[in-house]
Design a protein around this motif. Structure first.
Motif, PDB file in Angstrom:
ATOM      1  N   ARG A  42       0.807  -1.219   0.000  1.00 42.55           N
ATOM      2  CA  ARG A  42       0.000   0.000   0.000  1.00 42.55           C
ATOM      3  C   ARG A  42       0.842   1.272   0.000  1.00 42.55           C
ATOM      4  O   ARG A  42       0.298   2.377   0.034  1.00 42.55           O
ATOM      5  N   LEU A  43       2.151   1.129  -0.049  1.00 40.37           N
ATOM      6  CA  LEU A  43       3.032   2.297  -0.102  1.00 40.37           C
ATOM      7  C   LEU A  43       3.108   2.825  -1.533  1.00 40.37           C
ATOM      8  O   LEU A  43       3.072   2.056  -2.494  1.00 40.37           O
ATOM      9  N   THR A  44       3.254   4.120  -1.657  1.00 39.32           N
ATOM     10  CA  THR A  44       3.408   4.718  -2.975  1.00 39.32           C
ATOM     11  C   THR A  44       4.865   4.649  -3.407  1.00 39.32           C
ATOM     12  O   THR A  44       5.766   4.454  -2.576  1.00 39.32           O
ATOM     13  N   ASP A  45       5.082   4.839  -4.693  1.00 38.55           N
ATOM     14  CA  ASP A  45       6.462   4.898  -5.208  1.00 38.55           C
ATOM     15  C   ASP A  45       7.244   5.986  -4.483  1.00 38.55           C
ATOM     16  O   ASP A  45       8.408   5.799  -4.136  1.00 38.55           O
ATOM     17  N   ARG A  46       6.610   7.129  -4.263  1.00 37.35           N
ATOM     18  CA  ARG A  46       7.276   8.258  -3.603  1.00 37.35           C
ATOM     19  C   ARG A  46       7.673   7.892  -2.183  1.00 37.35           C
ATOM     20  O   ARG A  46       8.766   8.233  -1.733  1.00 37.35           O
ATOM     21  N   GLN A  47       6.824   7.181  -1.449  1.00 36.50           N
ATOM     22  CA  GLN A  47       7.159   6.781  -0.082  1.00 36.50           C
ATOM     23  C   GLN A  47       8.377   5.852  -0.072  1.00 36.50           C
ATOM     24  O   GLN A  47       9.259   5.995   0.774  1.00 36.50           O
ATOM     25  N   VAL A  48       8.412   4.923  -0.995  1.00 37.69           N
ATOM     26  CA  VAL A  48       9.539   4.002  -1.069  1.00 37.69           C
ATOM     27  C   VAL A  48      10.812   4.769  -1.412  1.00 37.69           C
ATOM     28  O   VAL A  48      11.860   4.572  -0.781  1.00 37.69           O
ATOM     29  N   ILE A  98      14.225   5.179   0.925  1.00 40.68           N
ATOM     30  CA  ILE A  98      15.570   4.834   0.450  1.00 40.68           C
ATOM     31  C   ILE A  98      16.517   6.011   0.626  1.00 40.68           C
ATOM     32  O   ILE A  98      17.647   5.848   1.104  1.00 40.68           O
ATOM     33  N   LEU A  99      16.064   7.197   0.276  1.00 42.82           N
ATOM     34  CA  LEU A  99      16.902   8.393   0.455  1.00 42.82           C
ATOM     35  C   LEU A  99      17.159   8.673   1.933  1.00 42.82           C
ATOM     36  O   LEU A  99      18.258   9.084   2.308  1.00 42.82           O
ATOM     37  N   TYR A 100      16.157   8.462   2.767  1.00 48.43           N
ATOM     38  CA  TYR A 100      16.313   8.653   4.205  1.00 48.43           C
ATOM     39  C   TYR A 100      17.389   7.722   4.752  1.00 48.43           C
ATOM     40  O   TYR A 100      18.277   8.145   5.500  1.00 48.43           O
ATOM     41  N   VAL A 101      17.322   6.463   4.381  1.00 52.53           N
ATOM     42  CA  VAL A 101      18.309   5.486   4.864  1.00 52.53           C
ATOM     43  C   VAL A 101      19.700   5.857   4.367  1.00 52.53           C
ATOM     44  O   VAL A 101      20.663   5.837   5.132  1.00 52.53           O
ATOM     45  N   GLY A 156      27.722  -1.505   2.448  1.00 44.24           N
ATOM     46  CA  GLY A 156      27.556  -2.932   2.679  1.00 44.24           C
ATOM     47  C   GLY A 156      26.184  -3.297   3.224  1.00 44.24           C
ATOM     48  O   GLY A 156      25.700  -4.403   3.029  1.00 44.24           O
ATOM     49  N   MET A 157      25.538  -2.365   3.894  1.00 39.85           N
ATOM     50  CA  MET A 157      24.182  -2.590   4.398  1.00 39.85           C
ATOM     51  C   MET A 157      23.143  -2.011   3.447  1.00 39.85           C
ATOM     52  O   MET A 157      22.025  -2.515   3.356  1.00 39.85           O
ATOM     53  N   PHE A 158      23.504  -0.938   2.752  1.00 42.15           N
ATOM     54  CA  PHE A 158      22.555  -0.280   1.858  1.00 42.15           C
ATOM     55  C   PHE A 158      22.265  -1.128   0.620  1.00 42.15           C
ATOM     56  O   PHE A 158      21.125  -1.198   0.169  1.00 42.15           O
ATOM     57  N   GLY A 159      23.291  -1.778   0.088  1.00 44.14           N
ATOM     58  CA  GLY A 159      23.119  -2.599  -1.112  1.00 44.14           C
ATOM     59  C   GLY A 159      22.066  -3.683  -0.947  1.00 44.14           C
ATOM     60  O   GLY A 159      21.145  -3.788  -1.770  1.00 44.14           O
ATOM     61  N   PRO A 160      22.158  -4.508   0.112  1.00 43.31           N
ATOM     62  CA  PRO A 160      21.131  -5.535   0.309  1.00 43.31           C
ATOM     63  C   PRO A 160      19.737  -4.959   0.551  1.00 43.31           C
ATOM     64  O   PRO A 160      18.746  -5.524   0.101  1.00 43.31           O
ATOM     65  N   LEU A 161      19.672  -3.820   1.235  1.00 42.89           N
ATOM     66  CA  LEU A 161      18.378  -3.185   1.467  1.00 42.89           C
ATOM     67  C   LEU A 161      17.736  -2.805   0.133  1.00 42.89           C
ATOM     68  O   LEU A 161      16.585  -3.139  -0.138  1.00 42.89           O
ATOM     69  N   LEU A 162      18.495  -2.136  -0.701  1.00 40.53           N
ATOM     70  CA  LEU A 162      17.987  -1.714  -2.003  1.00 40.53           C
ATOM     71  C   LEU A 162      17.621  -2.927  -2.861  1.00 40.53           C
ATOM     72  O   LEU A 162      16.554  -2.962  -3.482  1.00 40.53           O
TER      73      LEU A 162
END
Length: 81
Positions: free
Chosen positions: A42-48, A52-55, A64-70
């Motif tokens: 139910r999340l919008t593209d903008r929220q996602v 990602i930018l926040y993280v 090393g942590m950001f790559g797997p998250l993305l």
């Protein structure tokens, strides 16, 4: 999220992902959902994108942590949904 979690687990098995990678991908989707307190479908593209930018920018998560998250979020939205 359990319906999506189960579906994502099946999709990752079909894709041949190893257990450690699958665990990180599931964690990425859970953290996104927990951040907004909304199911990930139910999340919008903008929220996602904002998450990602926040993280990346505000939390300064290491590559090393950001790559797997993305990758986990990409897998969920491109393969599972």
């Amino acid at each position: 999220m359990s319906e999506f979690r189960n579906r994502m687990i099946q999709d990752m098995k079909l894709a041949g992902l190893v257990e450690g990678t699958a665990r990180e991908y599931l964690r990425a989707v859970r953290q996104l959902s927990d951040f907004y307190m909304i199911p990930p479908d139910r999340l919008t593209d903008r929220q996602v994108q904002d998450y990602i930018l926040y993280v990346r920018d505000d939390l300064g998560v290491a590559l090393g942590m950001f790559g797997p998250l993305l990758s986990g979020l990409k897998f969920f939205y491109l393969n599972t949904l």
